[in-house]
Design a protein around this motif. Structure first.
Motif, PDB file in Angstrom:
ATOM      1  N   ALA A 376      29.605  39.281  35.987  1.00 38.18           N
ATOM      2  CA  ALA A 376      30.117  39.942  37.193  1.00 38.18           C
ATOM      3  C   ALA A 376      29.954  39.025  38.401  1.00 38.18           C
ATOM      4  O   ALA A 376      30.841  38.927  39.261  1.00 38.18           O
ATOM      5  N   PHE A 377      28.821  38.298  38.467  1.00 40.83           N
ATOM      6  CA  PHE A 377      28.589  37.355  39.573  1.00 40.83           C
ATOM      7  C   PHE A 377      29.630  36.237  39.542  1.00 40.83           C
ATOM      8  O   PHE A 377      30.178  35.847  40.582  1.00 40.83           O
ATOM      9  N   SER A 378      29.942  35.720  38.335  1.00 35.94           N
ATOM     10  CA  SER A 378      30.907  34.614  38.235  1.00 35.94           C
ATOM     11  C   SER A 378      32.300  35.062  38.681  1.00 35.94           C
ATOM     12  O   SER A 378      33.042  34.290  39.283  1.00 35.94           O
ATOM     13  N   VAL A 379      32.642  36.336  38.418  1.00 42.97           N
ATOM     14  CA  VAL A 379      33.953  36.861  38.844  1.00 42.97           C
ATOM     15  C   VAL A 379      33.950  37.131  40.348  1.00 42.97           C
ATOM     16  O   VAL A 379      34.954  36.919  41.040  1.00 42.97           O
ATOM     17  N   SER A 380      32.810  37.597  40.875  1.00 44.07           N
ATOM     18  CA  SER A 380      32.751  37.993  42.294  1.00 44.07           C
ATOM     19  C   SER A 380      33.079  36.846  43.239  1.00 44.07           C
ATOM     20  O   SER A 380      33.531  37.062  44.358  1.00 44.07           O
ATOM     21  N   SER A 381      32.873  35.596  42.787  1.00 44.57           N
ATOM     22  CA  SER A 381      33.128  34.451  43.677  1.00 44.57           C
ATOM     23  C   SER A 381      34.611  34.306  44.008  1.00 44.57           C
ATOM     24  O   SER A 381      34.967  33.622  44.961  1.00 44.57           O
ATOM     25  N   TYR A 382      35.492  34.961  43.222  1.00 41.39           N
ATOM     26  CA  TYR A 382      36.936  34.855  43.483  1.00 41.39           C
ATOM     27  C   TYR A 382      37.427  35.944  44.440  1.00 41.39           C
ATOM     28  O   TYR A 382      38.551  35.883  44.913  1.00 41.39           O
ATOM     29  N   SER A 383      36.581  36.949  44.713  1.00 39.36           N
ATOM     30  CA  SER A 383      37.043  38.096  45.507  1.00 39.36           C
ATOM     31  C   SER A 383      37.416  37.691  46.916  1.00 39.36           C
ATOM     32  O   SER A 383      38.243  38.329  47.562  1.00 39.36           O
ATOM     33  N   THR A 384      36.798  36.606  47.434  1.00 37.83           N
ATOM     34  CA  THR A 384      37.103  36.188  48.806  1.00 37.83           C
ATOM     35  C   THR A 384      38.429  35.459  48.888  1.00 37.83           C
ATOM     36  O   THR A 384      38.940  35.230  49.979  1.00 37.83           O
ATOM     37  N   GLY A 542      37.947  44.779  34.731  1.00 38.35           N
ATOM     38  CA  GLY A 542      38.075  44.975  36.172  1.00 38.35           C
ATOM     39  C   GLY A 542      39.111  44.049  36.748  1.00 38.35           C
ATOM     40  O   GLY A 542      40.025  43.605  36.039  1.00 38.35           O
ATOM     41  N   SER A 543      38.986  43.747  38.035  1.00 45.42           N
ATOM     42  CA  SER A 543      39.910  42.810  38.682  1.00 45.42           C
ATOM     43  C   SER A 543      39.082  41.902  39.572  1.00 45.42           C
ATOM     44  O   SER A 543      38.092  42.329  40.164  1.00 45.42           O
ATOM     45  N   TRP A 544      39.512  40.638  39.647  1.00 41.01           N
ATOM     46  CA  TRP A 544      38.683  39.653  40.350  1.00 41.01           C
ATOM     47  C   TRP A 544      38.646  39.859  41.860  1.00 41.01           C
ATOM     48  O   TRP A 544      37.827  39.249  42.554  1.00 41.01           O
ATOM     49  N   ASP A 545      39.508  40.736  42.378  1.00 40.72           N
ATOM     50  CA  ASP A 545      39.494  40.960  43.823  1.00 40.72           C
ATOM     51  C   ASP A 545      38.879  42.300  44.210  1.00 40.72           C
ATOM     52  O   ASP A 545      38.840  42.642  45.373  1.00 40.72           O
ATOM     53  N   GLU A 546      38.397  43.065  43.228  1.00 36.37           N
ATOM     54  CA  GLU A 546      37.978  44.426  43.556  1.00 36.37           C
ATOM     55  C   GLU A 546      36.646  44.840  42.939  1.00 36.37           C
ATOM     56  O   GLU A 546      35.692  45.126  43.637  1.00 36.37           O
ATOM     57  N   GLN A 547      36.546  44.872  41.603  1.00 33.05           N
ATOM     58  CA  GLN A 547      35.323  45.343  40.963  1.00 33.05           C
ATOM     59  C   GLN A 547      35.291  44.947  39.497  1.00 33.05           C
ATOM     60  O   GLN A 547      36.311  44.588  38.916  1.00 33.05           O
ATOM     61  N   MET A 548      34.093  45.020  38.904  1.00 30.79           N
ATOM     62  CA  MET A 548      33.914  44.797  37.469  1.00 30.79           C
ATOM     63  C   MET A 548      33.053  45.918  36.899  1.00 30.79           C
ATOM     64  O   MET A 548      32.101  46.366  37.535  1.00 30.79           O
TER      65      MET A 548
END
Length: 708
Positions: A376-384, A542-548
């Motif tokens: 989830a942390f690795s995906v969260s870096s793309y949300s910005t 989930g989606s990389w811009d919203e949630q996992m």
């Protein structure tokens, strides 16, 4: 065979009578079906072709467009044998007018040539007559008059010759310009036709989207079927460009596909038969449940919550980038108008926005549960990145950026630009909660005409001190679309494999490329967490811009093969739990480059930082304040200063070195990082060697280079 031979070998008259596989290039239309597909339309026939990758598809499209332009030019030069020319139908009025003008000019040219011949003939006859008169014995008075007539005839001949020469020059110029205007008109016609075809295609896509939207409610017929139906492809090499591809749904033979079905907790206990028991899951609820819902306490230091609004400067991106197709983005001289007021070092530090996921992961007793939070942390870096289509500043060689947030974030982060060509940054993070993260990221980017590919190369390491769990993964490919026309938008594509090198647990994540016609939600990410034996424990979605979210797998079984013989794994899971949710953007974010709360604070002026810190970079500071013209001048000054320093280093290097890049790598020594061989990846990477925070404590920066 030459490239243009298929076109050259047949004239237009033969085209209609040739074999079924022959296509008239001059009237054919090429379009893109998805990232790999090509639709080739010729008359009533349509061919659907598929390239193996998006890059290869783009090469085919370019080659076909060039061949079409060549075929059109050839047709116009051989228009005499094209009575039933199909191309005439595209713009008959323009074509007939052009032909009529050229014909009229040719007739006039013939008339002038005839006049030229007649004047020369009559002038010669007049000269002969005058010579004969001169020979006659006539009175003196008549002789004088005859001399006057002779002189006037000579003047007339000279003047008529001058007129004829002027007419010839004029006609030559007219012919030359006629050819130029003809080519220009031909080009404009082709552009107009291309635009018409593009608009028609857009209208069709709009129509398809409307139909898809109208039929959308019918797709949710089976509520028990999973929140995530996806597929995972085997990861490709880091330098492969195929990870940007949208795979066809019928070309997934090599993929591990899965369907998840939500099961009630009671059924789960029966299915598991108490082997691992549901107690294991319940005991960890505190860790995985609501992992993203961490309240943000009031920070001890008041940070800024806004920056000056982005000025409304108009500048055409295409005018700058049209001559740079295929070049490295870092080597294209770009004005600050396309930047955001942050450097790449600050963007890299933004990966830590959801650091609380790792703080929670420290307390996991199960390594597979910890893997869910790491994923989830690795995906969260793309949300910005979803709205952040502006380019960060390419850091100067030796530039640094620190984030000293032990009080509120519990961590200290340091970045240093360790190479300029290719741009490469080293990063080290220490958290007082019991983890450390380090990476060296090299940005490889290619401008491909319609889109820009950004491929971050290099491994990311994360280690938890207490357990010794050591995770390694790499970043996915980012693609910026609509470079030429339309609104810029960004997509993340490819596969990420996260490996825990201590336990050999793995997580395979797939970033699904966006498609107009896909039934999937946009920016979707799916994944499976498996242990060292290959047994799947969790499904991620989930989606990389919203949630996992993650769902615990209680049973897995192969599905019955579909009509085309393909088989998917069916995972029965417990209800999904939220792992991570994106923070809402600050108010007025659309006028502040879509920065998050953390991003707004990164370039805030701070006392005590190194003189090489990105916060002190003058062109970036001017740009943030809205003084873009001054920022562009300052940017040119800094880049020239860097070039001078590089030349000095290379001159100081002993003779016999290899290529310039190799020389630079040998000559330049980072200040806070050093090159070491990574035993896990087998690559050489820059690792933090210490000393920065001690130097900050002493405020002793004598070793720092003067780069600003």
């Amino acid at each position: 065979m030459h490239d243009d031979e298929p076109m050259r070998g047949r004239n237009q008259g033969e085209m209609a009578h040739t074999c079924r596989g022959t296509i008239n290039l001059s009237t054919a239309h090429f379009d893109t079906e998805d990232s790999c597909g090509i639709v080739l339309t010729s008359g009533a026939r349509t061919y659907h072709l598929k390239a193996s990758s998006e890059v290869e598809r783009q090469q085919w499209i370019t080659a076909l467009e060039l061949a079409k332009a060549k075929a059109v030019r050839m047709m116009s030069s051989h228009s005499d044998d094209s009575g039933d020319d199909d191309d005439e139908t595209t713009s008959p009025a323009d074509k007939s007018e052009l032909h009529y003008t050229i014909k009229s000019l040719s007739v006039k040219l013939d008339d002038l040539s005839t006049c030229n011949d007649l004047i020369a003939k009559h002038g010669a006859a007049l000269q002969r007559s005058l010579s004969e008169l001169d020979g006659l014995k006539i009175p003196y008075e008549s002789c004088e008059k005859l001399k006057v007539v002779n002189e006037r005839a000579t003047l007339f001949r000279i003047t008529s010759n001058a007129m004829i020469n002027a007419c010839r020059d004029f006609l030559e110029l007219a012919e030359t310009h006629s050819r130029k205007w003809q080519r220009a008109l031909q080009y404009e016609q082709e552009q107009r036709i291309h635009l018409e075809e593009t608009i028609e295609q857009l209208a069709k896509q709009h129509n398809s989207l409307e139909r898809a939207f109208r039929s959308a409610p019918g797709r949710t017929a089976n509520p028990t079927k999973s929140f995530s139906e996806g597929s995972l492809l085997t990861p490709k090499g880091e330098d492969s460009e195929e990870d940007e591809d949208t795979e066809y749904f019928d070309a997934m033979e090599d993929s591990t596909s899965f369907i998840t079905v939500i099961t009630e907790a009671k059924e789960d206990r029966k299915a598991e038969g108490g082997t691992t028991g549901s107690v294991d899951w319940t005991s960890s609820d505190n860790v995985l449940d609501g992992a993203s819902l961490v309240p943000k306490g009031p920070p001890k230091v008041k940070r800024r919550v806004r920056i000056p609004d982005k000025p409304n400067y108009s500048l055409n991106l295409w005018s700058i980038m049209k001559n740079c197709i295929g070049r490295e983005l870092s080597k294209i001289p770009m004005p600050v108008n396309f930047n955001e007021p942050l450097s790449m070092l600050q963007r890299l530090t933004e990966d830590l926005e959801y650091h609380h996921l790792l703080d929670k992961a420290v307390h996991c007793t199960s390594s597979v549960e910890q893997m869910c939070l790491v994923a989830a942390f690795s995906v969260s870096s793309y949300s910005t990145t979803v709205h952040r289509i502006a380019k960060p500043f390419n850091p100067m060689l030796g530039e640094t950026f620190e984030l000293d947030r032990l009080d509120d974030m519990g961590l200290r982060s340091l970045c240093e630009q360790v190479s300029h060509h290719p741009p490469s940054a080293a990063h080290y993070v220490f958290s007082k909660h019991g983890w450390s993260l380090w990476q060296e990221i090299t940005i490889s980017s290619k401008f491909r005409g319609k889109y820009l590919s950004i491929m971050p190369l290099g491994a990311i390491h994360l280690e938890f001190q207490a357990s010794g769990n050591h995770y390694v993964w790499r970043k996915s490919t980012s693609t910026v679309h609509n470079i030429i026309v339309g609104k810029l938008w960004i997509d993340q594509t490819g596969d990420i494999e996260i490996v825990n090198h201590k336990t050999k647990d793995r997580c395979q994540l797939k970033f699904l490329p966006y498609s107009y016609f896909s039934k999937e939600v946009a920016r979707k990410v799916t994944g499976v967490v498996s242990d060292s034996q290959g047994k799947a424990h969790y499904v991620l979605s989930g989606s990389w811009d919203e949630q996992m979210e993650c769902a615990k797998i209680v049973q897995s079984s192969p599905s019955s093969p579909s009509s085309d013989g393909k088989q998917k794994t069916v995972y029965q899971t417990l209800p999904a739990k939220l792992l991570w949710k994106k923070y809402p953007l600050p108010e007025n974010a659309e006028n502040m480059y879509y920065f998050s709360e953390l991003a707004l604070t990164l370039n805030e002026h701070e006392e005590g930082v190194a003189p090489t810190d990105s916060r002190l970079r003058p062109d970036q500071r001017l740009m943030e304040k809205g003084h873009w013209d001054e920022a562009n001048s300052e940017k040119q000054r800094l880049e020239e200063k860097q070039r001078v320093s590089r030349r000095r280093r290379l001159e100081a290097c002993s003779r016999g070195c290899g290529a310039e890049e190799e020389k630079e790598a040998d000559v330049y020594m980072p200040l806070w990082f050093e090159k070491r061989l990574d035993p896990l990846t087998g690559e050489t990477a820059c690792i933090y060697k210490g000393g920065y925070w001690e130097a900050k404590e002493r405020q002793d920066w004598h070793m720092c280079p003067n780069i600003f």
